[in-house]
Write a protein that holds these residues in place. Structure first.
Motif, PDB file in Angstrom:
ATOM      1  N   GLU A 217       0.819  -1.212   0.000  1.00 19.67           N
ATOM      2  CA  GLU A 217       0.000   0.000   0.000  1.00 19.67           C
ATOM      3  C   GLU A 217       0.850   1.259   0.000  1.00 19.67           C
ATOM      4  N   TRP A 218       1.961   1.202   0.769  1.00 15.92           N
ATOM      5  CA  TRP A 218       2.821   2.392   0.846  1.00 15.92           C
ATOM      6  C   TRP A 218       3.308   2.806  -0.538  1.00 15.92           C
ATOM      7  N   ALA A 219       3.822   1.845  -1.302  1.00 15.25           N
ATOM      8  CA  ALA A 219       4.334   2.158  -2.642  1.00 15.25           C
ATOM      9  C   ALA A 219       3.207   2.620  -3.558  1.00 15.25           C
ATOM     10  N   ARG A 220       2.038   2.025  -3.413  1.00 11.22           N
ATOM     11  CA  ARG A 220       0.896   2.390  -4.255  1.00 11.22           C
ATOM     12  C   ARG A 220       0.478   3.834  -4.005  1.00 11.22           C
ATOM     13  N   ARG A 221       0.460   4.223  -2.742  1.00 11.33           N
ATOM     14  CA  ARG A 221       0.057   5.614  -2.446  1.00 11.33           C
ATOM     15  C   ARG A 221       1.137   6.606  -2.864  1.00 11.33           C
ATOM     16  N   ARG A 222       2.419   6.202  -2.755  1.00 13.91           N
ATOM     17  CA  ARG A 222       3.478   7.091  -3.256  1.00 13.91           C
ATOM     18  C   ARG A 222       3.347   7.269  -4.770  1.00 13.91           C
ATOM     19  N   LEU A 223       3.021   6.194  -5.473  1.00 16.56           N
ATOM     20  CA  LEU A 223       2.822   6.290  -6.924  1.00 16.56           C
ATOM     21  C   LEU A 223       1.642   7.200  -7.241  1.00 16.56           C
ATOM     22  N   LEU A 224       0.568   7.104  -6.470  1.00 16.23           N
ATOM     23  CA  LEU A 224      -0.591   7.971  -6.674  1.00 16.23           C
ATOM     24  C   LEU A 224      -0.225   9.437  -6.486  1.00 16.23           C
ATOM     25  N   ASP A 225       0.580   9.726  -5.448  1.00 18.16           N
ATOM     26  CA  ASP A 225       1.019  11.113  -5.225  1.00 18.16           C
ATOM     27  C   ASP A 225       1.805  11.636  -6.424  1.00 18.16           C
ATOM     28  N   LEU A 226       2.677  10.771  -6.955  1.00 25.13           N
ATOM     29  CA  LEU A 226       3.479  11.185  -8.113  1.00 25.13           C
ATOM     30  C   LEU A 226       2.597  11.460  -9.329  1.00 25.13           C
TER      31      LEU A 226
END
Length: 720
Positions: free
Chosen positions: A139-148
């Protein structure tokens, strides 16, 4: 990240140990193998103890002893990561990927974060995607990707990434549904946006922002009553946000309150009255309402048509807070709806200060108010102040142009209309007719022509500009250029009715009468009450010698003459007399000429026409003489009227007097018919050579007069 980093570090350490052991088994024993392992262990322990620099030094030394180990490089990168040295992380790990080494997810994670930290967001997106391919549940990586992706404005790509996070069992489910709804709104997917936002509220009814977005969605779909309901629910949960959404609430409130503006027959039936009841009840219980709710209450009164009470409430708020510009503008809006323009002017004055970011617009509004109250001088003054404050504000130039046009100052009007078009090229269609009118009256087509030519040269292919330039070319006698612009626009139905009307006249000038008729007929279909097109069509049919149709157009146009438009009525009646004359209908010719003279007894063209008509018929010659004399009293230098006088005298047998008048007519103007009359008089006086010369000159001017040709040939051959 601390626990994750250490866990991956331990795995890497064990793997590195296996790698070193493998090297020892495959090659002769060497001292550096033991040293490498020792330095790795020491470095990793230092990393666990947060001794970052020592860890980096130890791992760097180990890496120099074993420079080919991918595992060691990843561990070294962890030490760099702990120190925030992102560029070096990238330089350390990227070659491993380039040479095809298999790296673990921790390496992918560090590459992604390092790219993001150094502003290489596009690359960071790619690394996060690779990470999620390996570990889709992170989830952490997924939300960082969403922010980008959000920062890059790649909203469409966010949707499938976000969809994976939607878990009804998650504590973030309502918020994630809200975010999905917001994303779909951004990319234009209204239906899925609505579904996700409603799901968000079903999961958490206190999610006020979902009401806000649903309100905006309803507003886009012109569902003003529903939008209003959502806005009010938003305000109930977030009353402190009243100021931020007030412009939207006001816009929706007005449309919900006045269905005529929205076309929504259900508007205003529920939301505002319900809110009014609640707020009235609160006040009855002693609640004085906070300032934001007072404003909402006043808007509710306005929205439900209680404008007098709305004025009272807005005025009360303004008395307490005279610097409350929102309330001042709300009060101005209600007064405007009541048509109380004079009362608005002093209310505007406190807004006309240098610190007002909207100063030029407010000056403009005051100018418009003065215009509505009939004070054109003050209106013009405020428009001048407006453009002095902001010379790039286009609309005041339109008003100034109208004021100058009304006052007959054509040059001033043209100057302001041209300035409007420079600032707002999109206004071409709406202002061009005014610009053309003042340019024709001021006899200056060069300035607007140059402006539109420059627009075309700069690549403007809009139909409004091309049509405007074509019409200018027509009035400037550049007929070929006009045709080259207007005809293609007509072919693809891009001409306005005014443009098509001009094209009809252009076809007439080029003697393409059937095409002119078709253009005028199309205009008539579009504008059935536009009287001039009936007259124009009649003239076209008249030129084609299709007199029944010419008459039919005039008969259809006559009932469309407005009662106060006396000149148009006179023109229709006079034209009908002319057509009846060509149809050899003597009684109706005289009837319609007398109808004209009944209401306009001094109308010289009708006086002359009827007098000449009688002379041609050889009847009522005394009256004919009086009629022509009355026409000449109005226009004594008119060659046609002088010719009519001479012809009446000739018909009365007063040939010498007739000859004198006809010669005077020729001195005023040369015309084929006057020369024909001259020849007739010479012949009656026995001056055959002079008669032949006069008729020859007439035929030079009008070679289509076959009857005169025959008479001339007979005169030459027989002498009679």
């Amino acid at each position: 990240m601390g626990k994750t980093t250490r866990a991956w570090g331990l795995t890497l350490l064990l793997a590195l140990g296996m790698c070193v052991a493998g090297l020892r088994a495959a090659a002769p024993p060497a001292v550096y193998d033991k040293d490498a392992v020792r330095k790795v262990i020491v470095g990793y322990e230092a990393l666990l103890n947060d001794d970052k620099q020592f860890a980096l030094d130890s791992l760097g030394a180990a890496m120099r002893l074993d420079p080919s180990s991918a595992y060691l490089k990843v561990l070294y990168a962890e030490a760099l990561f702990a120190l925030g040295r992102h560029e070096e992380i990238f330089k350390t790990l990227k070659p491993l990927v380039d040479r095809g080494d298999s790296i673990n997810v921790q390496a992918l994670r560090m590459l992604a974060v390092s790219c993001q930290a150094t502003g290489r967001n596009e690359e960071a997106v790619a690394w996060f995607r690779r990470l999620l391919e390996r570990q889709p549940e992170e989830e952490w990586a997924r939300r960082r990707l969403l922010d980008l992706l959000n920062g890059l404005g790649r909203y469409q790509e966010m949707i499938p990434v976000y969809r994976v996070l939607l878990d009804p069992e998650s504590e973030n489910y309502a918020f994630d549904c809200y975010q999905m709804g917001a994303l779909y709104m951004r990319v234009g997917g209204r239906e899925p946006a609505r579904q996700y936002l409603e799901e968000a509220l079903a999961a958490d009814s206190s999610l006020a922002d979902a009401h806000n977005l649903l309100a905006r969605l309803d507003e886009l779909e012109l569902k003003y009553a529903q939008a209003l309901d959502h806005y009010l629910k938003f305000l109930e949960q977030k009353p402190e946000a009243a100021e931020s959404v007030m412009p939207q609430v006001v816009a929706v409130a007005l449309r919900a309150a006045y269905p005529a503006y929205s076309g929504d027959s259900t508007a205003g039936n529920g939301a505002w009255p319900t809110l009014l009841e609640r707020l009235d009840a609160r006040q009855a219980e002693g609640d004085t309402l906070n300032p934001a709710l007072k404003r909402v209450y006043a808007i509710a009164l306005e929205a439900t048509g209680k404008t007098d009470r709305a004025v009272e409430n807005y005025s009360a708020i303004l008395a307490e807070e005279p610097n409350d510009r929102f309330t001042r503008r709300s009060l101005l809006r209600v007064l405007f709806s009541q048509g109380k323009y004079a009362e608005m002017i002093p209310l505007y004055e406190p807004l006309l200060t240098a610190d007002n970011s909207n100063l030029s617009r407010d000056l403009f509004q005051v100018g418009v108010l003065h215009l509505r109250t009939g004070d054109q001088a003050k209106a013009r003054d405020y428009m001048a102040r407006t453009v002095a404050e902001d010379s790039t504000f286009a609309e005041p130039y339109r008003v100034l142009g109208n004021l100058c046009e009304t006052g007959g100052d054509w040059a001033c009007a043209q100057k302001n209309y041209l300035r409007l078009l420079v600032l707002d090229p999109g206004a071409t269609a709406s202002v061009f007719d005014h610009l053309l009118t003042v340019s024709l009256r001021g006899q200056d087509l060069s300035a607007p022509t140059s402006l539109l030519e420059s627009r075309v040269a700069a690549g403007d292919t809009s139909s409004a500009v091309r049509e405007g330039l074509g019409r200018l070319y027509y009035h400037g006698e550049q007929l070929d250029k006009a045709l080259g612009l207007l005809e293609p626009l007509a072919a693809d139905s891009s001409l306005t009715d005014n443009g098509l009307y001009t094209l009809g006249f252009l076809y007439s000038r080029l003697e393409r009468l059937p095409e002119a008729v078709q253009a005028f007929r199309t205009v008539k279909e579009h504008l059935p009450d536009f009287l001039p097109v009936y007259l124009t069509l009649s003239r076209a049919y008249y030129t084609l010698k299709d007199y029944p149709r010419a008459l039919a157009e005039l008969e259809a146009g006559l009932p469309r003459v407005r009662e106060q438009d006396t000149e148009s009525r006179r023109e229709v009646l006079f034209s009908m007399a002319n057509v009846y004359h060509e149809m050899a209908d003597d009684s109706n010719t005289v009837k319609y000429l007398r109808l004209v003279l009944k209401d306009w007894p001094d109308y010289a063209p009708a006086l002359n026409y009827l007098g000449y008509y009688y002379a041609e018929k050889g009847e009522n010659l005394e009256e004919a003489g009086r009629l022509v004399d009355r026409a000449l009293a109005t226009e004594p230098e008119n060659g046609h009227y002088i010719d009519s006088k001479g012809w009446v005298l000739f018909k009365q047998g007063r040939r010498e007097e007739a000859l004198k008048e006809i010669k005077s007519a020729l001195a005023a103007m040369e015309h084929a018919e006057i020369y024909e009359h001259l020849g007739e008089i010479y012949l009656s006086l026995g001056q055959k050579a002079e008669a032949v010369a006069a008729w020859n000159r007439s035929l030079e001017m009008d070679a289509t007069n076959n009857e005169l040709k025959a008479r001339l040939e007979k005169l030459k051959s027989t002498g009679n």
